[in-house]
Enzyme design. Sequence first.
Site, PDB file in Angstrom:
ATOM      1  CB  VAL A  27     -19.105  42.013 -22.499  1.00  0.00           C
ATOM      2  CG1 VAL A  27     -18.001  41.020 -22.219  1.00  0.00           C
ATOM      3  CG2 VAL A  27     -19.146  42.341 -23.973  1.00  0.00           C
ATOM      4  CB  CYS A  28     -18.647  39.536 -18.633  1.00  0.00           C
ATOM      5  SG  CYS A  28     -17.929  38.536 -17.324  1.00  0.00           S
ATOM      6  CB  THR A  29     -21.651  39.330 -14.752  1.00  0.00           C
ATOM      7  OG1 THR A  29     -20.625  40.264 -14.423  1.00  0.00           O
ATOM      8  CG2 THR A  29     -21.165  37.897 -14.584  1.00  0.00           C
ATOM      9  CB  THR A  81     -23.591  35.857 -18.626  1.00  0.00           C
ATOM     10  OG1 THR A  81     -22.855  36.706 -17.742  1.00  0.00           O
ATOM     11  CG2 THR A  81     -23.880  34.529 -17.956  1.00  0.00           C
ATOM     12  N   GLY A 125     -20.077  36.546 -23.901  1.00  0.00           N
ATOM     13  CA  GLY A 125     -19.585  35.691 -22.826  1.00  0.00           C
ATOM     14  C   GLY A 125     -18.564  36.409 -21.960  1.00  0.00           C
TER      15      GLY A 125
END
Length: 190
Positions: free
Chosen positions: A102-104, A122, A152
Site C-alpha cells: 500500500v502507498c509507497t 502508489t 494507493g
Amino acid sequence: MKMAFILFDQMTTLDFVGFYESVTRLGIVTANENISWDFCSNKDQITDDRGLTIKINHVYPDLSGYDVVFIPGGMATRQLRYDAEFISWIQTARDVQYQVSVCTGALIWGAAGFLKDKRATTNPSAYELLEPYCSEVVKERYVRDGNVFTGGGVSASIDLGLFFIESITSGDVARQVQEKMDYPYYKAGG
C-alpha cells in the site's frame, strides 16, 4: 495462508492496519481457517511516523516461507529503497504467492525488482517515483497484476484488503468481512 507484515521505522501505520484488519478477518468469517501472520522487520522494535512503537518478533526472517508478504508505505520508503541490506532481505520474497503493498510500499517492491513489466499504483504523491520500477503507473485506488497487488495512499489499505479477499476467495466473503468492519465504501464485484 501464512502472512508476513513488513514493518519499519517511520512507516505510516494506517497503510499497514487497514490491510491487516481486513485480511486477518478471513479467519473470523471462516473463509480460511489456517490463517497466521508474523510482524517482521529489520530490527526488534520500530517507531512509526507519529511516534507509535511496535515490538517485532521476527527480525530478518526468510520471507520465502510465507504465502503473502505485505509492505506498507511512509516517507521512509523513499530512502529505504536504497538500503541494500533491507532490499536484499525483501528479495527473499521472490517466490511467494502474493506480493502486496500500500502507498509507497510499492517503491520497495520496485527496488527489489518485482514490479518489472507490471502495472502498479502508489500514493499519488509518488507516481513519478514509481515510474522507473514498473511498466505502467495506474492512477487507481488498487491494482492487481498477476501475483502483485498494490494500493494507493493510506486509507486505500482498507479497500485493497477487501479487494485482495475478493480476489482470493469471493465477493460474498469480501462483503462478510466488510460488514464485520462496518465499512460501507468498498463495492465487491465492482
